[in-house]
Design a protein around this motif. Sequence first.
Motif, PDB file in Angstrom:
ATOM      1  N   LEU A   1      -7.556  -6.927   3.989  1.00  0.00           N
ATOM      2  CA  LEU A   1      -8.665  -6.781   4.187  1.00  0.00           C
ATOM      3  C   LEU A   1      -9.135  -4.715   3.659  1.00  0.00           C
ATOM      4  N   GLY A   2      -8.017  -3.908   3.657  1.00  0.00           N
ATOM      5  CA  GLY A   2      -8.845  -2.820   3.220  1.00  0.00           C
ATOM      6  C   GLY A   2      -9.128  -2.656   1.245  1.00  0.00           C
ATOM      7  N   ASN A   3      -7.830  -3.410   0.817  1.00  0.00           N
ATOM      8  CA  ASN A   3      -8.712  -3.438  -0.578  1.00  0.00           C
ATOM      9  C   ASN A   3      -9.535  -4.188  -1.131  1.00  0.00           C
ATOM     10  N   ALA A   4      -9.750  -5.705  -0.252  1.00  0.00           N
ATOM     11  CA  ALA A   4     -10.892  -6.271  -0.334  1.00  0.00           C
ATOM     12  C   ALA A   4     -11.890  -5.503  -0.083  1.00  0.00           C
ATOM     13  N   VAL A   5     -11.987  -4.704   1.131  1.00  0.00           N
ATOM     14  CA  VAL A   5     -13.592  -3.908   1.737  1.00  0.00           C
ATOM     15  C   VAL A   5     -13.896  -2.990   0.429  1.00  0.00           C
ATOM     16  N   ALA A   6     -12.924  -2.469  -0.036  1.00  0.00           N
ATOM     17  CA  ALA A   6     -13.830  -0.862  -0.933  1.00  0.00           C
ATOM     18  C   ALA A   6     -13.547  -1.327  -1.828  1.00  0.00           C
ATOM     19  N   MET A   7     -13.583  -2.294  -2.463  1.00  0.00           N
ATOM     20  CA  MET A   7     -14.319  -2.498  -3.469  1.00  0.00           C
ATOM     21  C   MET A   7     -16.105  -2.556  -3.857  1.00  0.00           C
ATOM     22  N   TRP A   8     -16.129  -3.346  -2.685  1.00  0.00           N
ATOM     23  CA  TRP A   8     -18.027  -2.925  -2.407  1.00  0.00           C
ATOM     24  C   TRP A   8     -18.248  -1.977  -2.166  1.00  0.00           C
ATOM     25  N   GLN A   9     -17.915  -1.023  -1.910  1.00  0.00           N
ATOM     26  CA  GLN A   9     -18.414   0.283  -0.962  1.00  0.00           C
ATOM     27  C   GLN A   9     -18.772   1.176  -2.444  1.00  0.00           C
ATOM     28  N   ASP A  10     -20.278   1.780  -1.810  1.00  0.00           N
ATOM     29  CA  ASP A  10     -20.884   2.866  -2.857  1.00  0.00           C
ATOM     30  C   ASP A  10     -20.838   4.472  -2.325  1.00  0.00           C
ATOM     31  N   ASN A  11     -19.418   4.069  -1.531  1.00  0.00           N
ATOM     32  CA  ASN A  11     -19.487   5.999  -0.408  1.00  0.00           C
ATOM     33  C   ASN A  11     -18.141   6.157  -1.112  1.00  0.00           C
ATOM     34  N   VAL A  12     -18.104   7.585  -1.914  1.00  0.00           N
ATOM     35  CA  VAL A  12     -16.581   8.087  -2.109  1.00  0.00           C
ATOM     36  C   VAL A  12     -15.599   7.824  -1.120  1.00  0.00           C
ATOM     37  N   LYS A  13     -16.125   8.231  -0.011  1.00  0.00           N
ATOM     38  CA  LYS A  13     -15.275   9.042   1.197  1.00  0.00           C
ATOM     39  C   LYS A  13     -15.310   7.301   1.973  1.00  0.00           C
ATOM     40  N   ARG A  14     -16.587   6.436   2.138  1.00  0.00           N
ATOM     41  CA  ARG A  14     -15.995   5.074   2.740  1.00  0.00           C
ATOM     42  C   ARG A  14     -14.978   4.466   1.383  1.00  0.00           C
ATOM     43  N   MET A  15     -15.394   4.121   0.119  1.00  0.00           N
ATOM     44  CA  MET A  15     -14.250   3.501  -0.259  1.00  0.00           C
ATOM     45  C   MET A  15     -12.555   4.083   0.172  1.00  0.00           C
ATOM     46  N   LEU A  16     -12.520   5.715   0.496  1.00  0.00           N
ATOM     47  CA  LEU A  16     -11.324   6.348   0.269  1.00  0.00           C
ATOM     48  C   LEU A  16     -10.614   5.513   2.295  1.00  0.00           C
TER      49      LEU A  16
ATOM     50  N   TYR B   1     -11.769   2.788   3.124  1.00  0.00           N
ATOM     51  CA  TYR B   1     -11.229   1.199   3.220  1.00  0.00           C
ATOM     52  C   TYR B   1      -8.825   1.990   2.581  1.00  0.00           C
ATOM     53  N   SER B   2      -9.416   2.183   1.758  1.00  0.00           N
ATOM     54  CA  SER B   2      -8.078   2.614   0.965  1.00  0.00           C
ATOM     55  C   SER B   2      -7.170   2.887   1.662  1.00  0.00           C
ATOM     56  N   SER B   3      -7.335   4.099   2.910  1.00  0.00           N
ATOM     57  CA  SER B   3      -6.665   4.446   3.375  1.00  0.00           C
ATOM     58  C   SER B   3      -5.788   3.679   5.008  1.00  0.00           C
ATOM     59  N   ILE B   4      -7.383   2.471   5.163  1.00  0.00           N
ATOM     60  CA  ILE B   4      -6.199   1.538   5.890  1.00  0.00           C
ATOM     61  C   ILE B   4      -5.782   0.366   5.565  1.00  0.00           C
ATOM     62  N   ALA B   5      -5.583  -0.041   3.946  1.00  0.00           N
ATOM     63  CA  ALA B   5      -4.561  -0.816   2.848  1.00  0.00           C
ATOM     64  C   ALA B   5      -3.171   0.663   3.010  1.00  0.00           C
ATOM     65  N   GLN B   6      -3.486   1.587   2.861  1.00  0.00           N
ATOM     66  CA  GLN B   6      -2.397   1.964   2.849  1.00  0.00           C
ATOM     67  C   GLN B   6      -1.708   1.454   3.864  1.00  0.00           C
ATOM     68  N   ALA B   7      -2.576   2.108   5.191  1.00  0.00           N
ATOM     69  CA  ALA B   7      -1.671   1.925   6.466  1.00  0.00           C
ATOM     70  C   ALA B   7      -1.087   0.221   7.018  1.00  0.00           C
ATOM     71  N   GLY B   8      -1.461  -0.643   5.446  1.00  0.00           N
ATOM     72  CA  GLY B   8      -0.557  -1.808   5.865  1.00  0.00           C
ATOM     73  C   GLY B   8       0.491  -1.787   4.767  1.00  0.00           C
ATOM     74  N   TYR B   9       0.122  -0.889   3.354  1.00  0.00           N
ATOM     75  CA  TYR B   9       1.865  -0.609   3.000  1.00  0.00           C
ATOM     76  C   TYR B   9       3.243  -0.050   3.817  1.00  0.00           C
ATOM     77  N   ALA B  10       2.360   0.711   4.740  1.00  0.00           N
ATOM     78  CA  ALA B  10       3.431   1.453   5.200  1.00  0.00           C
ATOM     79  C   ALA B  10       3.753   1.011   6.478  1.00  0.00           C
ATOM     80  N   ALA B  11       3.219  -0.669   7.115  1.00  0.00           N
ATOM     81  CA  ALA B  11       3.364  -1.413   8.470  1.00  0.00           C
ATOM     82  C   ALA B  11       4.898  -1.491   7.476  1.00  0.00           C
ATOM     83  N   MET B  12       4.669  -2.125   6.749  1.00  0.00           N
ATOM     84  CA  MET B  12       5.410  -3.184   6.178  1.00  0.00           C
ATOM     85  C   MET B  12       6.628  -2.548   6.313  1.00  0.00           C
ATOM     86  N   ALA B  13       7.224  -1.388   6.230  1.00  0.00           N
ATOM     87  CA  ALA B  13       8.372  -0.427   6.996  1.00  0.00           C
ATOM     88  C   ALA B  13       8.508  -1.295   8.198  1.00  0.00           C
ATOM     89  N   LEU B  14       7.569  -1.254   9.289  1.00  0.00           N
ATOM     90  CA  LEU B  14       8.057  -1.507  10.804  1.00  0.00           C
ATOM     91  C   LEU B  14       8.209  -2.846  10.871  1.00  0.00           C
TER      92      LEU B  14
END
Length: 261
Positions: free
Chosen positions: A178-193, A195-208
Motif C-alpha cells: 500500500l505504501g509504495n502504490a499510494v506514494a506514486m499518486w501524490q503531488d506533494n513531496v512530503k505526502r510522497m515521503l 507513504y514512502s515511510s509507510i512502505a519502509q515500515a513494511g520492509y522493517a516489519a519483515m525482520a519481525l
Amino acid sequence: YYAHLLAATPGLMLKVGTRDQISIKDGLELATISLCLLAAFALGDPKSSEAGLKYILLNAIASATLLYGMALLYGLTGSTFLEDIAKGLGAGNVTPTMVLALGLVVAGLGFKIAAVPFHMWVPDVYEGAPTTITAFLSVASKAAGFALVLRVMIVALGPLDSIWPVAFAVIAAVTMTLGNAVAMWQDNVKRMLAYSSIAQAGYAAMALAAATKDATAGLSFFLLAYTLTNLGAFIAVIAFFNHAGSDKLSDYAALARRAPL
C-alpha cells in the motif's frame, strides 16, 4: 521549539532503554505530547493545526489500546517487567486472553511505527507539520518505535512467537504494498515521503516476521541506513522549500538545470 525537542528526545530514549511497561508508557507519553505540540508549531497555518490535532487524537486512541494490552499482560503475569512477563506467559498454553493482549499491544505499537492499518495519521501529519518536525518524526520516532517493538515482542512476548510473526508477516506485506502504490499518486513531496515511510515500515516489519537473531541484526542495520538516507532526503526538501516556497512535486521540474547544487 527547542524545549519540546529536548523533551521528546529523552522520551524516545526512555521507551527504548527501559525494561518495564510503566516506564515504557512514561517515555511514550513524554515523547508524544512534545511531538504533538511540535506538529502544530507553525502558528497561523491551518494544516499545521490540523496535523497537531489529528496526531494527538489518534495517539490517544493508540495509547489507550496499548495500555489495555499492557494491563492484560499484567493481569496474566502479575508483573510489569518484560522478562517476568515472558516467564508468566511461558508457564502454560496460549489462551484467548493472551491473544487479546497480544492484539492490543500490536495495534498500539503498530501506530507508533506507522504500519498498515494503523497508518492513517501519517500523510496529513507529515504534510501539515513543519518540515523539520516531519523529518524528526520520520526518523527518530520510527527508529525508536521499531526498537521498542523488537524489545517487547522478543523479550516479553517471546512465548507467543507461534502467533505474532505470522501477524507481522501479513502486516509487512500489506504495508509495503500500500505504501509504495499510494506514494506514486501524490503531488506533494512530503505526502510522497510519508507513504514512502509507510512502505519502509513494511520492509522493517519483515525482520519481525522472521523473528531470528540475524533478522534482528539486519533490522538494526536497516534502521541506521534508513535514518541517514531519510534525513538526507528531508534536508533537500527543506532546502528547496526555503528556495522556492513550495512542496509541490511539479515545482521540482527542471531543478537540475535551474539549481544544480
